[in-house]
Design a protein around this motif. Structure first.
Motif, PDB file in Angstrom:
ATOM      1  N   SER A 160       0.812  -1.222   0.000  1.00  0.00           N
ATOM      2  CA  SER A 160       0.000   0.000   0.000  1.00  0.00           C
ATOM      3  C   SER A 160       0.841   1.264   0.000  1.00  0.00           C
ATOM      4  N   GLY A 161       2.115   1.167   0.384  1.00  0.00           N
ATOM      5  CA  GLY A 161       2.946   2.349   0.519  1.00  0.00           C
ATOM      6  C   GLY A 161       2.950   2.928   1.918  1.00  0.00           C
ATOM      7  N   LEU A 162       2.136   2.366   2.814  1.00  0.00           N
ATOM      8  CA  LEU A 162       2.065   2.880   4.178  1.00  0.00           C
ATOM      9  C   LEU A 162       3.138   2.219   5.040  1.00  0.00           C
ATOM     10  N   VAL A 163       3.787   3.029   5.866  1.00  0.00           N
ATOM     11  CA  VAL A 163       4.817   2.543   6.781  1.00  0.00           C
ATOM     12  C   VAL A 163       4.429   2.999   8.184  1.00  0.00           C
ATOM     13  N   GLY A 164       4.105   2.045   9.038  1.00  0.00           N
ATOM     14  CA  GLY A 164       3.681   2.389  10.391  1.00  0.00           C
ATOM     15  C   GLY A 164       2.765   1.315  10.939  1.00  0.00           C
ATOM     16  N   ARG A 165       1.894   1.716  11.852  1.00  0.00           N
ATOM     17  CA  ARG A 165       0.896   0.813  12.418  1.00  0.00           C
ATOM     18  C   ARG A 165      -0.483   1.396  12.139  1.00  0.00           C
ATOM     19  N   SER A 190      -6.967   4.398  10.645  1.00  0.00           N
ATOM     20  CA  SER A 190      -6.327   5.161  11.706  1.00  0.00           C
ATOM     21  C   SER A 190      -4.996   4.512  12.060  1.00  0.00           C
ATOM     22  N   GLY A 191      -4.141   5.293  12.696  1.00  0.00           N
ATOM     23  CA  GLY A 191      -2.861   4.740  13.110  1.00  0.00           C
ATOM     24  C   GLY A 191      -1.772   5.782  13.124  1.00  0.00           C
ATOM     25  N   THR A 192      -0.538   5.309  13.223  1.00  0.00           N
ATOM     26  CA  THR A 192       0.642   6.167  13.270  1.00  0.00           C
ATOM     27  C   THR A 192       1.520   5.853  12.071  1.00  0.00           C
ATOM     28  N   GLY A 193       1.837   6.863  11.291  1.00  0.00           N
ATOM     29  CA  GLY A 193       2.659   6.676  10.097  1.00  0.00           C
ATOM     30  C   GLY A 193       2.303   7.696   9.044  1.00  0.00           C
ATOM     31  N   ASN A 194       2.647   7.402   7.794  1.00  0.00           N
ATOM     32  CA  ASN A 194       2.379   8.323   6.682  1.00  0.00           C
ATOM     33  C   ASN A 194       0.942   8.149   6.198  1.00  0.00           C
ATOM     34  N   ILE A 195       0.004   8.404   7.104  1.00  0.00           N
ATOM     35  CA  ILE A 195      -1.400   8.135   6.814  1.00  0.00           C
ATOM     36  C   ILE A 195      -1.933   9.067   5.731  1.00  0.00           C
ATOM     37  N   MET A 196      -1.265  10.205   5.518  1.00  0.00           N
ATOM     38  CA  MET A 196      -1.713  11.106   4.449  1.00  0.00           C
ATOM     39  C   MET A 196      -1.493  10.510   3.061  1.00  0.00           C
ATOM     40  N   ASP A 197      -0.709   9.441   2.961  1.00  0.00           N
ATOM     41  CA  ASP A 197      -0.474   8.767   1.684  1.00  0.00           C
ATOM     42  C   ASP A 197      -1.384   7.556   1.487  1.00  0.00           C
ATOM     43  N   THR A 198      -2.416   7.446   2.303  1.00  0.00           N
ATOM     44  CA  THR A 198      -3.313   6.298   2.218  1.00  0.00           C
ATOM     45  C   THR A 198      -4.011   6.254   0.862  1.00  0.00           C
TER      46      THR A 198
END
Length: 221
Positions: A160-165, A190-198
């Motif tokens: 997905s490109g997301l890095v985090g939890r 929701s979570g912690t990481g680059n969520i703006m790239d979801t």
């Protein structure tokens, strides 16, 4: 009045406990993965009254950056002196690997200080007062960030490109309808990481439904 020549030189470095105003900057992780969320905090420490502060953020080359609107202030003691600390917080996401440098942040601030030179009171004091405003240009130190590439992924796997939890949840506002009625499907990530790239999640709606997409709403805290 006749013009007055002034020679400006750099102020010699002074211990932070002896300065009236100084700034710092730091990141939450100096060795992140590409795509990992970082927190950049710029702090202004002032032991005297300040005014007309003008903040210039770094360019953040190699990062996406978003400033949190709520700037916090608190008091702290440094080397026996009390300072007011004002924080400016950015969320950073590195978009490329390698060694990246965050340039200094710049703050122009006016310092209101009493004139310590004794002199007799005159009518000019009533107009100008016994305090003077001094303009200072403050810079934080540059920050070096070493961005690591992500671990290799197994073949034929999607990313997905997301890095985090992160967590994902979905809900319908109503499940009993007549033909022609509408219902709202809310998908929350929701979570912690680059969520703006979801990326936009796939909606596996049955063929009996028409689907109308909506614009996502982001809340960064």
């Amino acid at each position: 009045t006749t013009p007055i020549g002034v020679t400006i030189s750099r102020e010699p470095p002074v211990d932070s406990g002896q300065r009236n105003v100084y700034v710092t900057a730091e990141v939450s992780d100096p060795a992140p993965w590409v795509g990992q969320q970082l927190i950049y905090i710029f702090r202004l420490f002032n032991a005297v009254q300040v005014a007309d502060a003008k903040f210039q953020a770094p360019d953040f080359n190699g990062f996406t950056a978003e400033e949190l609107e709520d700037r916090q202030s608190h008091r702290t003691v440094v080397n026996g002196r009390e300072f007011i600390v004002t924080e400016v917080v950015f969320i950073l996401v590195p978009i490329k690997t390698g060694t990246l440098e965050i340039e200094p942040a710049v703050l122009q601030v006016g310092m209101l200080q009493r004139n310590r030179r004794p002199r007799p009171f005159s009518g000019m004091d009533a107009f100008f007062g016994r305090s003077q405003m001094t303009t200072r240009i403050l810079e934080s130190d540059p920050i070096t960030v070493h961005v690591k590439d992500l671990p290799p992924r197994p073949p034929a796997t999607s990313f997905s490109g997301l890095v985090g939890r992160f967590e994902i949840a979905a809900s319908l506002d109503k499940t009993a309808m007549q033909v022609g009625d509408s219902t709202t499907l809310a998908v929350t990530i929701s979570g912690t990481g680059n969520i703006m790239d979801t990326p936009t999640p796939a909606i596996p709606a049955p063929p009996e439904f028409k689907v109308y997409a909506d614009n996502p709403e982001a809340q960064i805290q």
